[in-house]
Design a protein around this motif. Structure first.
Motif, PDB file in Angstrom:
ATOM      1  N   THR A  43      10.415  -0.558 -25.651  1.00  0.00           N
ATOM      2  CA  THR A  43       9.424  -1.594 -25.947  1.00  0.00           C
ATOM      3  C   THR A  43       8.675  -2.003 -24.684  1.00  0.00           C
ATOM      4  O   THR A  43       7.442  -2.172 -24.696  1.00  0.00           O
ATOM      5  N   ILE A  44       9.413  -2.157 -23.589  1.00  0.00           N
ATOM      6  CA  ILE A  44       8.774  -2.487 -22.303  1.00  0.00           C
ATOM      7  C   ILE A  44       7.837  -1.370 -21.875  1.00  0.00           C
ATOM      8  O   ILE A  44       6.737  -1.622 -21.355  1.00  0.00           O
ATOM      9  N   THR A  45       8.245  -0.133 -22.101  1.00  0.00           N
ATOM     10  CA  THR A  45       7.435   1.017 -21.684  1.00  0.00           C
ATOM     11  C   THR A  45       6.104   1.064 -22.423  1.00  0.00           C
ATOM     12  O   THR A  45       5.051   1.282 -21.816  1.00  0.00           O
ATOM     13  N   PHE A  46       6.132   0.884 -23.729  1.00  0.00           N
ATOM     14  CA  PHE A  46       4.918   1.026 -24.527  1.00  0.00           C
ATOM     15  C   PHE A  46       4.084  -0.252 -24.603  1.00  0.00           C
ATOM     16  O   PHE A  46       2.878  -0.181 -24.821  1.00  0.00           O
ATOM     17  N   PHE A  47       4.711  -1.391 -24.423  1.00  0.00           N
ATOM     18  CA  PHE A  47       3.987  -2.661 -24.535  1.00  0.00           C
ATOM     19  C   PHE A  47       4.308  -3.576 -23.345  1.00  0.00           C
ATOM     20  O   PHE A  47       4.879  -4.653 -23.512  1.00  0.00           O
ATOM     21  N   PRO A  48       3.956  -3.155 -22.130  1.00  0.00           N
ATOM     22  CA  PRO A  48       4.289  -3.994 -20.960  1.00  0.00           C
ATOM     23  C   PRO A  48       3.554  -5.321 -20.956  1.00  0.00           C
ATOM     24  O   PRO A  48       4.042  -6.308 -20.397  1.00  0.00           O
ATOM     25  N   SER A  49       2.374  -5.373 -21.576  1.00  0.00           N
ATOM     26  CA  SER A  49       1.609  -6.620 -21.588  1.00  0.00           C
ATOM     27  C   SER A  49       2.285  -7.708 -22.421  1.00  0.00           C
ATOM     28  O   SER A  49       1.923  -8.880 -22.310  1.00  0.00           O
ATOM     29  N   TRP A  50       3.245  -7.329 -23.270  1.00  0.00           N
ATOM     30  CA  TRP A  50       4.002  -8.330 -24.026  1.00  0.00           C
ATOM     31  C   TRP A  50       4.923  -9.144 -23.121  1.00  0.00           C
ATOM     32  O   TRP A  50       5.319 -10.246 -23.472  1.00  0.00           O
ATOM     33  N   PHE A  51       5.243  -8.595 -21.973  1.00  0.00           N
ATOM     34  CA  PHE A  51       6.241  -9.221 -21.107  1.00  0.00           C
ATOM     35  C   PHE A  51       5.635  -9.869 -19.873  1.00  0.00           C
ATOM     36  O   PHE A  51       6.255 -10.738 -19.261  1.00  0.00           O
ATOM     37  N   THR A  52       4.454  -9.431 -19.457  1.00  0.00           N
ATOM     38  CA  THR A  52       3.797 -10.038 -18.301  1.00  0.00           C
ATOM     39  C   THR A  52       2.305  -9.777 -18.373  1.00  0.00           C
ATOM     40  O   THR A  52       1.857  -8.716 -18.859  1.00  0.00           O
ATOM     41  N   SER A  53       1.547 -10.728 -17.907  1.00  0.00           N
ATOM     42  CA  SER A  53       0.089 -10.572 -17.826  1.00  0.00           C
ATOM     43  C   SER A  53      -0.369 -10.284 -16.401  1.00  0.00           C
ATOM     44  O   SER A  53      -1.567 -10.114 -16.153  1.00  0.00           O
ATOM     45  N   ALA A  54       0.573 -10.238 -15.460  1.00  0.00           N
ATOM     46  CA  ALA A  54       0.231 -10.008 -14.057  1.00  0.00           C
ATOM     47  C   ALA A  54      -0.095  -8.543 -13.811  1.00  0.00           C
ATOM     48  O   ALA A  54       0.419  -7.648 -14.493  1.00  0.00           O
ATOM     49  N   ASN A  55      -0.924  -8.306 -12.822  1.00  0.00           N
ATOM     50  CA  ASN A  55      -1.294  -6.953 -12.426  1.00  0.00           C
ATOM     51  C   ASN A  55      -0.300  -6.465 -11.375  1.00  0.00           C
ATOM     52  O   ASN A  55      -0.172  -7.071 -10.310  1.00  0.00           O
ATOM     53  N   PRO A  56       0.425  -5.369 -11.638  1.00  0.00           N
ATOM     54  CA  PRO A  56       1.443  -4.924 -10.674  1.00  0.00           C
ATOM     55  C   PRO A  56       0.859  -4.400  -9.368  1.00  0.00           C
ATOM     56  O   PRO A  56       1.574  -4.322  -8.364  1.00  0.00           O
ATOM     57  N   ALA A  57      -0.411  -4.035  -9.369  1.00  0.00           N
ATOM     58  CA  ALA A  57      -1.032  -3.487  -8.155  1.00  0.00           C
ATOM     59  C   ALA A  57      -1.774  -4.536  -7.346  1.00  0.00           C
ATOM     60  O   ALA A  57      -2.182  -4.269  -6.212  1.00  0.00           O
ATOM     61  N   TYR A  58      -1.938  -5.730  -7.916  1.00  0.00           N
ATOM     62  CA  TYR A  58      -2.694  -6.777  -7.206  1.00  0.00           C
ATOM     63  C   TYR A  58      -1.781  -7.523  -6.237  1.00  0.00           C
ATOM     64  O   TYR A  58      -0.688  -7.965  -6.593  1.00  0.00           O
ATOM     65  N   GLY A  59      -2.243  -7.643  -4.997  1.00  0.00           N
ATOM     66  CA  GLY A  59      -1.483  -8.362  -3.981  1.00  0.00           C
ATOM     67  C   GLY A  59      -2.328  -9.410  -3.280  1.00  0.00           C
ATOM     68  O   GLY A  59      -3.509  -9.201  -3.024  1.00  0.00           O
ATOM     69  N   ASP A  60      -1.723 -10.539  -2.997  1.00  0.00           N
ATOM     70  CA  ASP A  60      -2.406 -11.635  -2.312  1.00  0.00           C
ATOM     71  C   ASP A  60      -1.533 -12.059  -1.126  1.00  0.00           C
ATOM     72  O   ASP A  60      -0.603 -12.842  -1.257  1.00  0.00           O
ATOM     73  N   LEU A  61      -1.837 -11.503   0.030  1.00  0.00           N
ATOM     74  CA  LEU A  61      -1.027 -11.781   1.215  1.00  0.00           C
ATOM     75  C   LEU A  61      -1.148 -13.234   1.658  1.00  0.00           C
ATOM     76  O   LEU A  61      -0.200 -13.797   2.230  1.00  0.00           O
ATOM     77  N   ALA A  62      -2.278 -13.853   1.403  1.00  0.00           N
ATOM     78  CA  ALA A  62      -2.471 -15.232   1.853  1.00  0.00           C
ATOM     79  C   ALA A  62      -1.587 -16.212   1.098  1.00  0.00           C
ATOM     80  O   ALA A  62      -1.103 -17.187   1.674  1.00  0.00           O
ATOM     81  N   LYS A  63      -1.349 -15.956  -0.176  1.00  0.00           N
ATOM     82  CA  LYS A  63      -0.609 -16.907  -1.001  1.00  0.00           C
ATOM     83  C   LYS A  63       0.834 -16.474  -1.275  1.00  0.00           C
ATOM     84  O   LYS A  63       1.714 -17.326  -1.425  1.00  0.00           O
ATOM     85  N   HIS A  64       1.063 -15.176  -1.375  1.00  0.00           N
ATOM     86  CA  HIS A  64       2.341 -14.723  -1.924  1.00  0.00           C
ATOM     87  C   HIS A  64       3.128 -13.796  -0.994  1.00  0.00           C
ATOM     88  O   HIS A  64       3.992 -13.054  -1.460  1.00  0.00           O
ATOM     89  N   TYR A  65       2.863 -13.803   0.286  1.00  0.00           N
ATOM     90  CA  TYR A  65       3.594 -12.917   1.193  1.00  0.00           C
ATOM     91  C   TYR A  65       5.079 -13.295   1.216  1.00  0.00           C
ATOM     92  O   TYR A  65       5.448 -14.407   1.652  1.00  0.00           O
ATOM     93  N   LEU A  66       5.932 -12.412   0.718  1.00  0.00           N
ATOM     94  CA  LEU A  66       7.385 -12.592   0.680  1.00  0.00           C
ATOM     95  C   LEU A  66       7.785 -13.949   0.082  1.00  0.00           C
ATOM     96  O   LEU A  66       8.748 -14.573   0.519  1.00  0.00           O
ATOM     97  N   GLN A  67       7.059 -14.356  -0.921  1.00  0.00           N
ATOM     98  CA  GLN A  67       7.398 -15.614  -1.598  1.00  0.00           C
ATOM     99  C   GLN A  67       8.698 -15.437  -2.370  1.00  0.00           C
ATOM    100  O   GLN A  67       8.891 -14.464  -3.079  1.00  0.00           O
ATOM    101  N   LYS A  68       9.598 -16.401  -2.243  1.00  0.00           N
ATOM    102  CA  LYS A  68      10.913 -16.299  -2.871  1.00  0.00           C
ATOM    103  C   LYS A  68      10.820 -16.430  -4.387  1.00  0.00           C
ATOM    104  O   LYS A  68       9.868 -17.018  -4.910  1.00  0.00           O
ATOM    105  N   PRO A  69      11.823 -15.900  -5.085  1.00  0.00           N
ATOM    106  CA  PRO A  69      11.822 -15.992  -6.550  1.00  0.00           C
ATOM    107  C   PRO A  69      11.858 -17.442  -7.029  1.00  0.00           C
ATOM    108  O   PRO A  69      12.539 -18.289  -6.443  1.00  0.00           O
ATOM    109  N   GLN A  70      11.136 -17.695  -8.103  1.00  0.00           N
ATOM    110  CA  GLN A  70      11.149 -18.990  -8.778  1.00  0.00           C
ATOM    111  C   GLN A  70      11.895 -18.791 -10.103  1.00  0.00           C
ATOM    112  O   GLN A  70      11.288 -18.572 -11.151  1.00  0.00           O
ATOM    113  N   LEU A  71      13.216 -18.841 -10.043  1.00  0.00           N
ATOM    114  CA  LEU A  71      14.043 -18.481 -11.193  1.00  0.00           C
ATOM    115  C   LEU A  71      13.851 -19.419 -12.381  1.00  0.00           C
ATOM    116  O   LEU A  71      14.203 -19.063 -13.509  1.00  0.00           O
TER     117      LEU A  71
END
Length: 315
Positions: A61-89
């Motif tokens: 299900t994750i393989t065929f419908f990844p957008s069901w689980f996250t709307s984030a872009n896996p290739a997009y990076g923002d070094l100014a805001k998210h460089y090594l930002q810790k998990p927000q569990l």
């Protein structure tokens, strides 16, 4: 009235209107089950099969419908805001749930989209080696003689080549390693085990009476192979293919970790990237490693459950 016999013994007279004994009820005949029916009944009661099937269904299900689980872009990076930002569990299923890597990319998004690459390579390689190895093993086992000797020696030659080393040499010659390239490289060195399994199963099956009867009736070789032999040799092939699927997923991750796998989002690439930051940002390597371990274990457990269900010695 009781009757008196000559010896003086009193015997009870039978009733004039005796009730007839009830006729025995015919037993309801149970529908006979074959090998696959018995195997399915065993699998339905096997907890390992149920757990592994649920995990694999979730992965698909994750393989065929990844957008069901996250709307984030896996290739997009923002070094100014998210460089090594810790998990927000506490922010479950959000982009920052599992933290960010050294390029400011969401670890959770890459975890979801990385499943597509690993599952695609695993299934694609398994299909390729099953078809190639199955055909070679079926031809060698059925015809025997010179054909069997030539094909068996060919299998021995490929068996002598280390699987990962040979795959690395082939992939190193491709500047752009797509999914199809990785599948082809893994399949080129991975078909030998299926060929040996199929050859042994065909050698046993071709001695059966129904195969000999088909030959006596003048059935063609193609009909005998695909209508009589192939259906009765699938059980061991399915078991080996299911277990091998998990192995190929692990092999793809290993190649990506070494820099010779897929050019893109992959669990192996993320594990490799996290190795450089393991002292300060362990989550970059931790979560892809856990996901990879669960995936490989799920397919291996499924293969073990199917093998136990299809093995008549366990009945």
């Amino acid at each position: 009235m009781p009757d008196m016999t000559k010896s003086g013994t009193v015997t009870a007279a039978p009733d004039a209107v005796g009730a007839a004994a009830p006729a025995p009820q015919p037993l309801k005949a149970e529908k006979a089950r074959g090998l696959w029916g018995d195997a399915w009944q065993d699998l339905r009661r096997n907890k390992i099969f149920i757990v592994s099937s649920v995990l694999i269904l979730l992965l698909l299900t994750i393989t065929f419908f990844p957008s069901w689980f996250t709307s984030a872009n896996p290739a997009y990076g923002d070094l100014a805001k998210h460089y090594l930002q810790k998990p927000q569990l506490g922010k479950v299923f959000s982009a920052e749930w599992l933290g960010y890597d050294q390029q400011g990319r969401s670890v959770y998004a890459r975890l979801i989209y990385g499943a597509r690459a690993s599952i695609a390579v695993g299934f694609g390689t398994t299909i390729l080696v099953t078809i190639a190895g199955g055909l070679v093993g079926m031809i060698a086992g059925y015809f025997g003689g010179v054909v069997d000797s030539i094909l068996s020696r060919l299998v021995d030659v490929f068996f002598g080549i280390p699987f990962l080393l040979g795959t690395m040499v082939v992939l190193n010659s491709f500047p752009k390693r797509t999914t199809w390239v990785v599948i082809g490289a893994l399949g080129f060195f991975g078909w030998t085990q299926l060929a040996r399994v199929m050859r042994g199963a065909v050698i046993t099956t071709k001695q059966a009476d129904y195969v000999q009867a088909a030959k006596a009736l003048g059935a063609s070789t193609t009909r005998i192979l695909f209508r009589h032999i192939l259906p009765n040799t699938l059980a061991p092939v399915i078991v080996v293919a299911t277990i091998s699927l998990g192995v190929y997923i692990g092999a793809e991750a290993t190649l990506s970790f070494l820099g010779l796998g897929l050019n893109g989002v992959s669990w192996g690439n993320d594990i490799s990237d996290g190795g450089a930051q393991i002292r300060v940002a362990q989550w970059i390597m931790l979560y892809p490693s856990i996901m990879l371990t669960i995936t490989v274990l799920a397919f291996i457990m499924l293969g073990e459950a199917v093998r136990n269900a299809l093995d008549p010695k366990t009945r």
